[in-house]
Enzyme design. Structure first.
Site, mmCIF file in Angstrom:
data_model
loop_
_atom_site.group_PDB
_atom_site.id
_atom_site.type_symbol
_atom_site.label_atom_id
_atom_site.label_comp_id
_atom_site.label_asym_id
_atom_site.label_seq_id
_atom_site.Cartn_x
_atom_site.Cartn_y
_atom_site.Cartn_z
ATOM 1 N N HIS A 28 47.059 22.427 34.207
ATOM 2 C CA HIS A 28 45.600 22.292 34.290
ATOM 3 C C HIS A 28 45.221 20.822 34.194
ATOM 4 O O HIS A 28 45.162 20.248 33.105
ATOM 5 C CB HIS A 28 44.895 23.079 33.188
ATOM 6 C CG HIS A 28 43.410 23.146 33.392
ATOM 7 N ND1 HIS A 28 42.768 24.272 33.835
ATOM 8 C CD2 HIS A 28 42.435 22.203 33.254
ATOM 9 C CE1 HIS A 28 41.472 24.035 33.948
ATOM 10 N NE2 HIS A 28 41.251 22.778 33.592
ATOM 11 N N ARG A 121 39.003 29.353 41.519
ATOM 12 C CA ARG A 121 38.412 29.232 40.189
ATOM 13 C C ARG A 121 36.912 29.472 40.239
ATOM 14 O O ARG A 121 36.220 28.992 41.138
ATOM 15 C CB ARG A 121 38.667 27.830 39.640
ATOM 16 C CG ARG A 121 38.242 27.623 38.188
ATOM 17 C CD ARG A 121 38.250 26.155 37.822
ATOM 18 N NE ARG A 121 38.299 25.937 36.382
ATOM 19 C CZ ARG A 121 37.843 24.837 35.778
ATOM 20 N NH1 ARG A 121 37.289 23.868 36.481
ATOM 21 N NH2 ARG A 121 37.937 24.707 34.473
ATOM 22 N N ASP A 244 44.354 18.995 30.863
ATOM 23 C CA ASP A 244 42.945 18.927 31.251
ATOM 24 C C ASP A 244 42.522 17.486 31.582
ATOM 25 O O ASP A 244 41.340 17.177 31.626
ATOM 26 C CB ASP A 244 42.023 19.512 30.174
ATOM 27 C CG ASP A 244 40.609 19.776 30.694
ATOM 28 O OD1 ASP A 244 40.461 20.009 31.902
ATOM 29 O OD2 ASP A 244 39.658 19.744 29.887
#
Length: 290
Positions: A28, A121, A244
């Site tokens: 991610h 997503r 992230d």
């Protein structure tokens, strides 16, 4: 120019204490811009500082991470060109998760698949505009099922509660970002975490034990450890990890990505499970070639 204030990442990545196994994957992370080449969406809530594919590669080189899943963020909207450009230059080391809407044709999805995209997503979180149109979302999901893609949901704790019945009806692989963003201040018995744990009993649910800096009260984010450990105990073969990077919309405590990687052995002390999370699980879900 930034549409809304968005802190830049800490690009002085230190060398982590933890040594990741070979072929580890950051499952991610994001590519932002450069906006002169890949403009941000006019309707986006935030316009972040650029964090291009070269910046991401430098972070991964310092961390010892060889693979990545690039997740389309709302600042680029459904314009997936920056993501596809980064994947195409990665020599097979990257896969992608796009954003899409009802205007996308079967050919559009086939082109995205050829470009290395393996999922779509949808954001539900309020600060990014709230839940999508669920009819539109279902239409997109029907179009991607023949490609074998999965759904990634970005939710807050309240969304897990509000949309639990909707999520329960979805029959495809579902990946939850950032441990469902359940706030550690609410305790491990909170309703949203229990719902997430129940979902993880099902073979088509996955979760990313990322976002410790988002759910924890303060650095060093150790209050996120029991939440990650609980999820790992339920389904170690359906857990992913990610940085992230570049951490969009962090309001305080911008993390150093090495600190986040150093949480992994605290989440999963067993080396075999560490390898599952960092290597085996993302390779299976995203089809990395060994």
């Amino acid at each position: 120019m930034h549409k809304l204030g968005c802190m830049p990442p800490d690009n002085h990545t230190r060398t982590p204490r933890y040594q990741a196994p070979a072929k580890s994957c950051d499952a991610h992370c994001h590519i932002f811009g450069p906006h002169t080449l890949f403009p941000y969406a006019a309707q986006a809530i935030y316009w972040p500082p650029d964090a291009d594919k070269h910046a991401l590669k430098r972070v991964h080189q310092t961390l010892g991470i060889e693979r990545a899943v690039l997740v389309q963020a709302s600042c680029h909207g459904t314009d997936n060109r920056a993501l596809l450009d980064a994947i195409s230059s990665s020599k097979g080391a990257y896969r992608g998760v796009c954003m899409a809407n009802a205007s996308f044709t079967e050919r559009d999805f086939e082109d995205l698949h050829a470009g290395g995209v393996r999922g779509v997503r949808f954001n539900f979180v309020t600060h990014l505009g709230g839940a999508p149109d669920l009819v539109m979302m279902n239409a997109v999901l029907e179009r991607i099922k023949p490609l074998g893609w999965h759904l990634v949901i970005h939710v807050n704790a309240a969304d897990l509660i509000r949309y639990a019945d909707f999520f329960e009806r979805l029959e495809m692989n579902i990946v939850v970002d950032h441990m469902g963003r359940v706030p550690t201040a609410a305790g491990i018995e909170q309703q949203a975490y229990r719902i997430l744990m129940d979902f993880m009993q099902r073979e088509h649910w996955w979760v990313k034990i990322s976002g410790a800096e988002r759910i924890a009260i303060a650095p060093p984010f150790h209050d996120a450890i029991p939440y990650a450990q609980g999820l790992i105990a339920v389904a170690p073969d359906r857990i992913l990890w990610g940085t992230d990077y570049p951490h969009p919309n962090i309001k305080q405590y911008m993390p150093n990505d090495a600190d986040l990687l150093d949480l992994l052995p605290l989440f999963a002390p067993d080396e075999a499970i560490q390898k599952q999370i960092l290597v085996d699980n993302p390779a299976r879900l995203y089809g990395f070639d060994d």
